[in-house]
Design a protein around this motif. Sequence first.
Motif, PDB file in Angstrom:
ATOM      1  N   CYS A   3     -88.930 -26.803 -14.211  1.00  0.00           N
ATOM      2  CA  CYS A   3     -87.941 -26.009 -14.476  1.00  0.00           C
ATOM      3  C   CYS A   3     -87.643 -26.218 -16.158  1.00  0.00           C
ATOM      4  O   CYS A   3     -87.248 -27.454 -16.694  1.00  0.00           O
ATOM      5  CB  CYS A   3     -86.773 -26.395 -13.646  1.00  0.00           C
ATOM      6  N   PHE A   5     -84.756 -25.230 -17.683  1.00  0.00           N
ATOM      7  CA  PHE A   5     -83.321 -25.787 -17.928  1.00  0.00           C
ATOM      8  C   PHE A   5     -83.283 -27.167 -17.501  1.00  0.00           C
ATOM      9  O   PHE A   5     -82.255 -27.848 -18.263  1.00  0.00           O
ATOM     10  CB  PHE A   5     -82.586 -24.684 -17.326  1.00  0.00           C
ATOM     11  N   CYS A   6     -83.961 -27.617 -16.523  1.00  0.00           N
ATOM     12  CA  CYS A   6     -83.900 -28.938 -16.241  1.00  0.00           C
ATOM     13  C   CYS A   6     -84.379 -29.703 -17.529  1.00  0.00           C
ATOM     14  O   CYS A   6     -83.827 -30.873 -18.212  1.00  0.00           O
ATOM     15  CB  CYS A   6     -84.663 -29.366 -14.938  1.00  0.00           C
ATOM     16  N   HIS A  45     -80.488 -29.194 -10.544  1.00  0.00           N
ATOM     17  CA  HIS A  45     -81.211 -27.953 -10.456  1.00  0.00           C
ATOM     18  C   HIS A  45     -80.822 -27.232  -9.039  1.00  0.00           C
ATOM     19  O   HIS A  45     -80.942 -27.872  -7.917  1.00  0.00           O
ATOM     20  CB  HIS A  45     -82.730 -28.319 -10.260  1.00  0.00           C
ATOM     21  N   HIS A  97     -82.779 -21.369 -12.549  1.00  0.00           N
ATOM     22  CA  HIS A  97     -81.858 -22.773 -12.464  1.00  0.00           C
ATOM     23  C   HIS A  97     -80.796 -21.880 -12.852  1.00  0.00           C
ATOM     24  O   HIS A  97     -80.396 -21.486 -13.982  1.00  0.00           O
ATOM     25  CB  HIS A  97     -82.321 -23.726 -13.520  1.00  0.00           C
TER      26      HIS A  97
HETATM   27 ZN    ZN Z   1     -83.898 -26.809 -13.342  1.00  0.00          ZN
END
Ligand code: ZN
Length: 113
Positions: A3, A5-6, A45, A97
Amino acid sequence: MSCLFCKIAAGEIPAQVVHADADLIAFRDISPVAPTHILLIPREHIPTVNHLEAHHAELVGKLYLRAGELAERLGFADNGYRLVMNANRDGGQTVFHIHLHLLAGRAMQWPPG
Ligand code: ZN
Ligand code: AMP
């Protein structure tokens, strides 16, 4: 974890971070649609709003409280701003996310496109 954004939250992908704490991170959108365009995300998440559960209530509240604090700090609280969380296809979500868009610096249209 694939991911995007993670990875930003973990510091693996650079971003212009304007706030970070144990629960949240806020950073400038890479493709702003307003003079100020910040994304606030939980470190956890959570793919879409559909995945929120009762125990996330405080976390979601923190996103909004932090957005308000940023509006004060960055000086557009009085003029105004818009908070948006898109969900799935019809909402226009492209990163799965959850993220709260903080848009400011121009008058917003209503209804949104
Ligand atoms: Zn994420
Ligand atoms: P949404 O369409 O609601 O899922 O919003 C995703 C947002 O993430 C868009 O406004 C993108 O411009 C933004 N975005 C995508 N990649 C990045 C990145 N690497 N850094 C900052 N913002 C990004």
